[in-house]
Every structure is written in structure tokens, then in C-alpha cells.
Design a protein around this motif. Structure first.
Motif, PDB file in Angstrom:
ATOM      1  N   ASP A 163      49.160 139.242  83.010  1.00 13.69           N
ATOM      2  CA  ASP A 163      48.781 139.241  81.590  1.00 13.69           C
ATOM      3  C   ASP A 163      49.090 137.881  80.954  1.00 13.69           C
ATOM      4  O   ASP A 163      48.301 137.349  80.161  1.00 13.69           O
ATOM      5  CB  ASP A 163      49.513 140.353  80.844  1.00 13.69           C
ATOM      6  CG  ASP A 163      48.994 141.740  81.195  1.00 13.69           C
ATOM      7  OD1 ASP A 163      47.852 141.830  81.687  1.00 13.69           O
ATOM      8  OD2 ASP A 163      49.727 142.728  80.995  1.00 13.69           O
ATOM      9  N   ASN A 164      50.243 137.312  81.282  1.00 10.10           N
ATOM     10  CA  ASN A 164      50.602 135.996  80.752  1.00 10.10           C
ATOM     11  C   ASN A 164      49.650 134.917  81.272  1.00 10.10           C
ATOM     12  O   ASN A 164      49.236 134.020  80.521  1.00 10.10           O
ATOM     13  CB  ASN A 164      52.043 135.641  81.126  1.00 10.10           C
ATOM     14  CG  ASN A 164      53.065 136.473  80.386  1.00 10.10           C
ATOM     15  OD1 ASN A 164      52.780 137.034  79.330  1.00 10.10           O
ATOM     16  ND2 ASN A 164      54.259 136.579  80.933  1.00 10.10           N
ATOM     17  N   ARG A 213      44.239 141.771  88.054  1.00  9.58           N
ATOM     18  CA  ARG A 213      44.965 142.738  87.186  1.00  9.58           C
ATOM     19  C   ARG A 213      44.470 144.157  87.436  1.00  9.58           C
ATOM     20  O   ARG A 213      45.276 145.104  87.520  1.00  9.58           O
ATOM     21  CB  ARG A 213      44.751 142.348  85.725  1.00  9.58           C
ATOM     22  CG  ARG A 213      45.438 143.258  84.709  1.00  9.58           C
ATOM     23  CD  ARG A 213      46.942 143.192  84.852  1.00  9.58           C
ATOM     24  NE  ARG A 213      47.604 143.857  83.756  1.00  9.58           N
ATOM     25  CZ  ARG A 213      47.764 145.162  83.624  1.00  9.58           C
ATOM     26  NH1 ARG A 213      47.265 145.973  84.559  1.00  9.58           N
ATOM     27  NH2 ARG A 213      48.406 145.676  82.603  1.00  9.58           N
ATOM     28  N   GLN A 258      41.729 138.544  85.923  1.00 11.12           N
ATOM     29  CA  GLN A 258      41.408 139.853  85.363  1.00 11.12           C
ATOM     30  C   GLN A 258      41.092 140.857  86.462  1.00 11.12           C
ATOM     31  O   GLN A 258      41.490 142.024  86.380  1.00 11.12           O
ATOM     32  CB  GLN A 258      40.231 139.712  84.387  1.00 11.12           C
ATOM     33  CG  GLN A 258      40.608 138.972  83.113  1.00 11.12           C
ATOM     34  CD  GLN A 258      39.409 138.678  82.237  1.00 11.12           C
ATOM     35  OE1 GLN A 258      38.288 138.555  82.735  1.00 11.12           O
ATOM     36  NE2 GLN A 258      39.624 138.562  80.937  1.00 11.12           N
ATOM     37  N   SER A 314      38.657 138.201  76.720  1.00 14.48           N
ATOM     38  CA  SER A 314      39.662 139.171  77.159  1.00 14.48           C
ATOM     39  C   SER A 314      39.043 140.343  77.904  1.00 14.48           C
ATOM     40  O   SER A 314      39.723 141.010  78.691  1.00 14.48           O
ATOM     41  CB  SER A 314      40.458 139.685  75.952  1.00 14.48           C
ATOM     42  OG  SER A 314      41.119 138.613  75.299  1.00 14.48           O
ATOM     43  N   LYS A 370      52.106 142.936  86.836  1.00 11.81           N
ATOM     44  CA  LYS A 370      51.172 143.124  85.716  1.00 11.81           C
ATOM     45  C   LYS A 370      51.525 142.211  84.555  1.00 11.81           C
ATOM     46  O   LYS A 370      50.645 141.588  83.945  1.00 11.81           O
ATOM     47  CB  LYS A 370      51.192 144.582  85.257  1.00 11.81           C
ATOM     48  CG  LYS A 370      50.554 145.561  86.220  1.00 11.81           C
ATOM     49  CD  LYS A 370      50.649 146.977  85.661  1.00 11.81           C
ATOM     50  CE  LYS A 370      50.111 148.011  86.640  1.00 11.81           C
ATOM     51  NZ  LYS A 370      50.214 149.384  86.117  1.00 11.81           N
ATOM     52  N   ARG A 371      52.810 142.113  84.225  1.00  9.02           N
ATOM     53  CA  ARG A 371      53.226 141.254  83.121  1.00  9.02           C
ATOM     54  C   ARG A 371      52.912 139.788  83.417  1.00  9.02           C
ATOM     55  O   ARG A 371      52.464 139.044  82.528  1.00  9.02           O
ATOM     56  CB  ARG A 371      54.721 141.449  82.844  1.00  9.02           C
ATOM     57  CG  ARG A 371      55.064 142.782  82.199  1.00  9.02           C
ATOM     58  CD  ARG A 371      56.512 142.824  81.746  1.00  9.02           C
ATOM     59  NE  ARG A 371      57.434 142.871  82.879  1.00  9.02           N
ATOM     60  CZ  ARG A 371      57.887 143.998  83.425  1.00  9.02           C
ATOM     61  NH1 ARG A 371      57.474 145.190  82.960  1.00  9.02           N
ATOM     62  NH2 ARG A 371      58.731 143.982  84.445  1.00  9.02           N
TER      63      ARG A 371
END
Length: 459
Positions: free
Chosen positions: A219-220, A170, A167, A243, A215-216
Motif C-alpha cells: 500500500d505504501n 496487492r 496493485q 488508485s 499488504k501494508r
């Protein structure tokens, strides 16, 4: 009977753990309860992690299986020596015959109801050896529970540490993406002004596209870690509160020391190996006792008809079974059990070597990770100062936009390095706790973990 009693004094039992224990490990006591497993995850100072570990210990299905195996072993241990106690049974039978002869033999009457008893007297300590073997199975199962508990707690803590790091990475990518977008705009403007080539502008555009892909992927990875934590807790759906980004667990404040032998010995695999040696020794004793005579006492009180005399009858007496000639089968069984004891000894020594190597390696990794975290902190602080200076110069019009963008990218890169270093240090602390059997201190007091003496704290 007298001969059997005299022979019983010749039996010496099987080998014990003290025959092979290293000098730094005192002889094991099969009745010694498992040592206390410390709440080592508290060193990471994260309340949400504490809740996750508590739910994992309650709901993890692998741990539930280990607990059921312990319950089964405890049930067997409860009555392991009952075969050497007198047992009583009630039986009845009825047979038909064309003969009208009355039978006075209490064991052969056409219709009868019997109260029967049989007792195999444990002349050579078979009852104690059988009980010891069953108790050791229970202790081994208890260590399997401890091992499973430590393993799932460490796995949950590792997933949580990785989740928080992902996180933060990210967020780092968001900051870096913003800086890359500014760099792209600057490169495009410089290219249009003839101050840079189209290649620079194209490279900046591709960097922005790479940030979107990263980023994708992040997220996964975040979703995967949340799902992994849910599985460890024995549930299907992940906790939605995970989350939301929270601070990373920091391990730098945890106090760790060198690993003495008494800390290593609390590892579940080493204790399990100790108990396996003791159990194998008990099995040698049981096999050896089969070389000697067995004494049985049996009796029966019966009511039967038709008879010419009394319908009641009593019979009973001792019987002695002495092995004379069995082609060496019993001796072969003894040799098998001795070989299995030697195998258990080798497994124990191997577990000690492995534990020592794992603990030493984990400690070195943790110390190295702490040094890297300190370096990353220093680099990040330097980058932050450089960024603050670049912002001041930009506001005063003393530098162009490209200098500020460069400083922003450097700050984002060093922040990413610090995030990764913090994660690695926390993971190293978890690995160290696992390598020492769930302890970060030099000593841990003993406490029972068996069904009849279960801790109320749920550790």
C-alpha cells in the motif's frame, strides 16, 4: 586594407566532424533537424499511460527548464553575427570650461549631438563562424530538450508500469493471504486432532501475520508511485483514478529489431556530442582568425557649438589593427581551442561506445524478459489447471482441505511470478526505447524540433 584582404585567403577555418566521424556514421550536418521521436509508449497499449505521458510533456518542470534554455540559446543565435554588421548610435555631450575659445574639432566641441557609426569588417569569416557557433549552441540546447523529454517520459512510464504491478501484487497477496488463512485453520485443526504438531500451527499463524505486513508495504509503495507520477507531471496531488486497479501494460506484442547505427545516431546524447565537435571546430576557426588583422570603418556626423565656422561636421575613415607582439597569447588561445576540440572528439567517441553498449544490453535484457514472461505464463496456466482439479476433487469429497489449500497457494505464487515477469518485460521495453533514443523501429524520419519549426503534435 589591401594586405588584410590578401591575408584573408590564407585562412582555412577550423576542423570539422567529418575529420573524426566513424565509417558507419556519415558526416554531421549542423542544419539537420532532430529526428522524429516515436511515441514508443503506444506499444504498451494503455490509454491511461498515454494520457500520463502527454501531461508529463506539458507540465514537467525539468523539461520546462530545458525549453527555457533552448529559448535563450535561440535568442542569442538570432543576432550572433550582428557584431560584424554596421551599427549606428546617437550620442550627445556637454562640457563646461573657463576658456572662451571656440573649438572647430567635431570631436571636442563643448556642446554636441553626434550620429556615430562603426563597422568591423569580417575579413576571415568571423561572422559566419560566430553564427555557426551560436547556431550549434541552439542545436545542443534542442538536443537537451529531446533528452529531457525522453527521460521524463521513460520515468513516467516506468512508474506507471510499477504501479500496476504493485496493485496486482496487492491482489495476489489478498489471494495468498486467504489461502494462508485456510492453511492456518487446517493446521490448527490437525494440531488439535493430534495429526500435526503445534509448530505447524504456529508457523501458519506467523505466515498470516507476514501477509498483513506485506499488504501494508505494498500500500505504501503504491502511494509512492502515484506521488512520483504527480511530481513528474509538475503537480502536487496524485491522480485519484490511478488508485483503481487496471490491467498491467503488456510489452509482448511490441515489435523490436536489432539496433543499426542510424537508429543509435538519433540518440540525443550522440547528436549533442556531434554538435559539440562542430562547435569546438568553429571556436578553433574564431581563435585562428584573431591571428590576422582586423579592419574597422568608423564615421560621425555631428552638430556642435560654439564654433567659429559651420555647426555641422563630418569625420570618419578606416583603421587597421595588426597583431605583432603579444607574448604568444593568441597562439595559446588557438592551442586551447584545439585541445577543447580534441576533448569534444573523445567525448563523441565515448558517447558512441556507451550508446552501442546500452542498446545491445537493453535488447538482450528485453529478449530474456520475454522468455521469462512466456515461462511464467505457462507455469501460471499449469497451476490454474491444478487448482481447478483440486476444487473438483474437493467438491466430490475425494481429497482433504489441505490439498486444495496447497493448490491455491501454488496458483497465487505463480500469479505473482507472472505479474513480476510482465512488469520486468515492460520495463525492459522502456529501457530499450530509451537506449535507442526513443525508437523501437530500425529507422526514424527526420523532423524539426527547434522553436522556429516546432512540431504541432507535441512529441
Amino acid at each position: 586594407m589591401l594586405l588584410a584582404l590578401l591575408l584573408s585567403s590564407c585562412h582555412q577555418g577550423g576542423p570539422t566532424f567529418s575529420d573524426i566521424a566513424p565509417a558507419e556514421f556519415p558526416p554531421a550536418d549542423a542544419r539537420r533537424p532532430s529526428p522524429k521521436t516515436e511515441a514508443w509508449w503506444l506499444a504498451l497499449n494503455d490509454s491511461q499511460l498515454n494520457g500520463i505521458v502527454a501531461r508529463v510533456e506539458q507540465g514537467n518542470l525539468t523539461l520546462a527548464q530545458a525549453r527555457e534554455r533552448l529559448a535563450a540559446a535561440a535568442a542569442i543565435s538570432h543576432s550572433a553575427s550582428s557584431g560584424f554588421l554596421p551599427n549606428v548610435a546617437l550620442s550627445g555631450s556637454a562640457t563646461g570650461s573657463s576658456s572662451r575659445t571656440k573649438v572647430d574639432d567635431i570631436s571636442r566641441r563643448p556642446a554636441q549631438l553626434n550620429l556615430e557609426t562603426e563597422w568591423e569588417i569580417a575579413l576571415f569569416g568571423q561572422d559566419k563562424l560566430a553564427q555557426q557557433s551560436a547556431d550549434l549552441d541552439r542545436y545542443i540546447a534542442a538536443e537537451d530538450v529531446n533528452a529531457a523529454k525522453l527521460s521524463v517520459a521513460a520515468e513516467a512510464a516506468t512508474s506507471y508500469v510499477r504501479l500496476r504491478a504493485l496493485q496486482h501484487q496487492r491482489k495476489n497477496v489478498d489471494l495468498l493471504s486467504s489461502a494462508k488463512a485456510k492453511a492456518r485453520d487446517v493446521a490448527t485443526l490437525r494440531s488439535r486432532s493430534g495429526l500435526a504438531t503445534r509448530f505447524e500451527a504456529q508457523a501458519a499463524t506467523e505466515d498470516s501475520a507476514a501477509m498483513a505486513q506485506q499488504k501494508r508495504l505494498l500500500d505504501n509503495a503504491i502511494a509512492d508511485e502515484i506521488q512520483r507520477i504527480a511530481v513528474l507531471q509538475g503537480v502536487r496531488e496524485g491522480d485519484a483514478t490511478l488508485s483503481a486497479m487496471r490491467p498491467q501494460p503488456v510489452a509482448s506484442n511490441a515489435r523490436v529489431t536489432a539496433v543499426p547505427a542510424d537508429v543509435l545516431r538519433q540518440r540525443a546524447d550522440i547528436r549533442r556530442a556531434e554538435f559539440a565537435v562542430l562547435k569546438a571546430g568553429a571556436e578553433v576557426g574564431i581563435a585562428t582568425s584573431d591571428l590576422y588583422p582586423k579592419l574597422h570603418l568608423s564615421g560621425m556626423i555631428g552638430i556642435g557649438s560654439p564654433v567659429s565656422g559651420s555647426i555641422f561636421g563630418v569625420m570618419g575613415g578606416p583603421s587597421l589593427q595588426m597583431p605583432i607582439f603579444d607574448y604568444g597569447k593568441r597562439l595559446d588561445v588557438v592551442e586551447v581551442k584545439k585541445a577543447q576540440w580534441r576533448e569534444a572528439v573523445a567525448a563523441y567517441r565515448q558517447s558512441v561506445l556507451v550508446a552501442d553498449g546500452e542498446a545491445s544490453s537493453a535488447l538482450r535484457t528485453l529478449l530474456a524478459a520475454r522468455l521469462e514472461t512466456a515461462r511464467a505464463n505457462s507455469a501460471y496456466a499449469t497451476a490454474q489447471k491444478g487448482l481447478a482439479q483440486a476444487k473438483l476433487l474437493s467438491r466430490e469429497g475425494l481429497s482433504d482441505a489441505s490439498a486444495l489449500v496447497t493448490r491455491q497457494i501454488e496458483a497465487a505464487d505463480t500469479r505473482s511470478q507472472l505479474t513480476e515477469a510482465t512488469k520486468n518485460e515492460a520495463e525492459a521495453l522502456i529501457a530499450f526505447a530509451k537506449a535507442t533514443g526513443g525508437s523501437l523501429a530500425a529507422q526514424a524520419p527526420g523532423i524539426a524540433t527547434f522553436p522556429d519549426k516546432r512540431r504541432k503534435s507535441g512529441s
